[in-house]
Design a protein around this motif. Structure first.
Motif, short mmCIF file in Angstrom:
data_model
loop_
_atom_site.label_atom_id
_atom_site.label_comp_id
_atom_site.label_asym_id
_atom_site.label_seq_id
_atom_site.Cartn_x
_atom_site.Cartn_y
_atom_site.Cartn_z
N HIS A 87 3.42 0.39 4.88
CA HIS A 87 2.26 -0.38 5.33
C HIS A 87 1.00 0.50 5.32
N SER A 88 0.87 1.34 6.30
CA SER A 88 -0.32 2.19 6.38
C SER A 88 0.03 3.64 6.70
N GLU A 89 1.33 4.00 6.55
CA GLU A 89 1.75 5.36 6.87
C GLU A 89 1.14 6.36 5.88
N PRO A 90 0.76 7.53 6.37
CA PRO A 90 0.24 8.57 5.46
C PRO A 90 1.35 9.10 4.55
N GLY A 91 0.99 9.44 3.34
CA GLY A 91 1.96 9.98 2.40
C GLY A 91 2.93 8.97 1.86
N CYS A 92 2.55 7.69 1.84
CA CYS A 92 3.44 6.62 1.34
C CYS A 92 3.31 6.55 -0.19
N ALA A 93 4.36 6.93 -0.88
CA ALA A 93 4.34 6.93 -2.35
C ALA A 93 4.28 5.51 -2.91
N VAL A 94 4.84 4.54 -2.17
CA VAL A 94 4.83 3.16 -2.64
C VAL A 94 3.41 2.61 -2.62
N ARG A 95 2.67 2.86 -1.52
CA ARG A 95 1.28 2.38 -1.45
C ARG A 95 0.42 3.05 -2.51
N GLU A 96 0.69 4.32 -2.77
CA GLU A 96 -0.07 5.02 -3.81
C GLU A 96 0.19 4.40 -5.18
N ALA A 97 1.44 4.04 -5.45
CA ALA A 97 1.78 3.41 -6.73
C ALA A 97 1.15 2.03 -6.85
N LEU A 98 1.07 1.31 -5.74
CA LEU A 98 0.40 0.00 -5.75
C LEU A 98 -1.08 0.17 -6.03
N GLY A 99 -1.69 1.17 -5.42
CA GLY A 99 -3.12 1.40 -5.62
C GLY A 99 -3.47 1.82 -7.03
N SER A 100 -2.57 2.57 -7.66
CA SER A 100 -2.84 3.05 -9.02
C SER A 100 -2.43 2.05 -10.09
N GLY A 101 -1.74 0.99 -9.69
CA GLY A 101 -1.27 -0.01 -10.66
C GLY A 101 0.07 0.33 -11.27
N LEU A 102 0.68 1.44 -10.85
CA LEU A 102 1.99 1.82 -11.37
C LEU A 102 3.06 0.83 -10.94
N LEU A 103 2.89 0.27 -9.75
CA LEU A 103 3.82 -0.72 -9.21
C LEU A 103 3.13 -2.06 -9.10
N ASP A 104 3.76 -3.10 -9.63
CA ASP A 104 3.20 -4.45 -9.58
C ASP A 104 3.28 -5.00 -8.15
N ALA A 105 2.15 -5.52 -7.67
CA ALA A 105 2.08 -6.01 -6.29
C ALA A 105 3.01 -7.20 -6.06
N GLU A 106 3.12 -8.09 -7.04
CA GLU A 106 4.00 -9.26 -6.88
C GLU A 106 5.46 -8.84 -6.81
N ARG A 107 5.82 -7.85 -7.60
CA ARG A 107 7.21 -7.36 -7.56
C ARG A 107 7.50 -6.74 -6.20
N PHE A 108 6.56 -5.97 -5.67
CA PHE A 108 6.77 -5.36 -4.36
C PHE A 108 6.85 -6.43 -3.27
N ASP A 109 6.06 -7.49 -3.41
CA ASP A 109 6.10 -8.59 -2.44
C ASP A 109 7.47 -9.27 -2.46
N ARG A 110 8.02 -9.47 -3.67
CA ARG A 110 9.35 -10.08 -3.77
C ARG A 110 10.41 -9.16 -3.15
N TYR A 111 10.26 -7.87 -3.36
CA TYR A 111 11.20 -6.90 -2.78
C TYR A 111 11.17 -6.97 -1.25
N GLN A 112 9.95 -6.97 -0.68
CA GLN A 112 9.85 -7.02 0.78
C GLN A 112 10.39 -8.34 1.33
N ARG A 113 10.12 -9.43 0.62
CA ARG A 113 10.60 -10.73 1.08
C ARG A 113 12.13 -10.78 1.06
N MET A 114 12.74 -10.21 0.03
CA MET A 114 14.20 -10.18 -0.04
C MET A 114 14.78 -9.29 1.04
N ARG A 115 14.13 -8.17 1.34
CA ARG A 115 14.62 -7.30 2.41
C ARG A 115 14.56 -8.01 3.76
N ARG A 116 13.47 -8.77 4.01
CA ARG A 116 13.38 -9.51 5.28
C ARG A 116 14.46 -10.58 5.35
#
Length: 382
Positions: free
Chosen positions: A313-342
């Motif tokens: 979410h907002s933790e420092p040193g989060c590699a996932v958030r950095e990848a989302l910010g750089s476009g390396l990780l697709d935001a919709e894919r990450f949203d589906r991942y989080q929804r499935m985990r919940r």
């Protein structure tokens, strides 16, 4: 039909040993038993394919059909003792009615999580090697649905195979994009079309020696695919041979009606295929590790986070958030991942709650029975 033997069902030295061990444990005489594989489950009975118990795993005895009441299942109140399509079983065929004596330990058990809050998981099949995700290219494939099926395969520890059907309805460029984009999470991708029998033959050849279960929504083309793979060469578990019934789809959205209404096993010359009814809604698995194995790119990134319990979410040193910010990780894919985990966590909590209620119910029942026995004993002692 005489060409079909226990080997056609996948019987080998492993299952032969399991059967001998089960018979020894339950003190059963193997020469009075039949070894079979469950081919269909109905409301009050089940059907199976098998033969008298052989002296060796490569017996050439022809297959025959068996039918027995589900009430003959030992400990039938226990889920693990309830037969499932694909189970290897031992049958008593020397009495007036065929009876189930034992279910051999399952190598793989595949169940489908319920999409509702009140229902339990539904058994799909047992002892399968490959989960074939049947997904049409029209309407556009659902990446979320495919990911859920892949997680189901990972949870059951079987191969995840994506089969793109109706590929004659898209261009070669679109098909290549689908193969690349949708195939990243699966073990293998096949593209098939009724206009290309060779493509279906190649898919069928890839299943040689395996037991494959076909899953997908209504109208995806499962029954049509089975017909073209197995033709009139398969043994259905019913007297005689006949093709699968198929139905059309709406031209507007490509959706179809349920053609297959129950799970059943079909035996061909090269593979065993389990056809299933179309799935309208698929809940995610309760196994969070299976979801991580489906989204391996996210799992790799999460391992690089500063904190092991990072929520991304907002933790420092989060590699996932950095990848989302750089476009390396697709935001919709990450949203589906989080929804499935919940959803996975909710599934686990509901399963724990059901187990707790069932435990209390059994304790209460046993306690009442104990009190009645004690009161009767007191009455006799007076």
């Amino acid at each position: 039909m005489s060409t079909y033997t226990l080997t056609s069902l996948g019987y080998n030295t492993f299952w032969h040993g399991q059967a001998v061990a089960a018979a020894y444990t339950d003190n059963l005489d193997l020469h009075e038993l039949a070894i079979a594989r469950v081919s269909a489950i109905h409301r009050t009975r089940f059907e199976a394919l098998g033969a008298p118990f052989p002296d060796s795993p490569d017996s050439a005895s022809p297959l025959r059909t068996f039918s027995a009441e589900l009430s003959t299942a030992p400990y039938s109140d226990k889920t693990e003792s309830f037969p499932v399509v694909g189970d290897w079983i031992l049958l008593d065929t020397h009495s007036d009615h065929t009876a189930l004596l034992a279910i051999l330990p399952r190598r793989i058990y595949l169940d489908r999580p319920s999409a509702t809050r009140i229902s339990t998981a539904q058994p799909v099949a047992a002892n399968v090697d490959a989960l074939c995700i049947i997904e049409p290219v029209f309407p556009a494939p659902s990446v979320g649905r495919i990911e859920r099926y892949v997680a189901l395969a990972r949870s059951s520890m079987c191969e995840a195979v994506l089969v793109l059907t109706k590929t004659d309805l898209c261009s070669a460029a679109e098909l290549e994009d689908y193969r690349s984009f949708l195939g990243r999470d699966v073990d293998i991708v096949h593209a098939v079309s009724v206009d290309s029998p060779a493509s279906i033959a190649d898919f069928y050849a890839s299943l040689t020696g395996k037991t494959a279960v076909l899953l997908g929504r209504s109208g995806a083309g499962k029954s049509t695919l089975v017909n073209m793979m197995l033709g009139d060469t398969y043994f259905s578990g019913m007297p005689g041979m006949f093709p699968q019934v198929v139905s059309g789809v709406r031209a507007s959205d490509g959706k179809g009606r349920h053609t297959t209404t129950s799970r059943h096993m079909l035996v061909g010359k090269h593979a065993v295929v389990i056809d299933t009814p179309g799935v309208r809604a698929l809940a995610t698995t309760a196994n969070p590790h299976a979801i991580d194995e489906t989204f391996t790119d996210i799992s790799v990134l999460a391992a690089k986070c500063r904190y092991a319990d990072c929520a991304h979410h907002s933790e420092p040193g989060c590699a996932v958030r950095e990848a989302l910010g750089s476009g390396l990780l697709d935001a919709e894919r990450f949203d589906r991942y989080q929804r499935m985990r919940r959803e996975s966590e909710n599934q686990r909590l509901r399963a724990d709650e059901r187990a707790y209620r069932e435990q209390n119910r059994r304790f209460t029942k046993a306690n009442k029975s104990g009190r009645r026995t004690l009161m009767r004993a007191k009455g006799r002692s007076r």
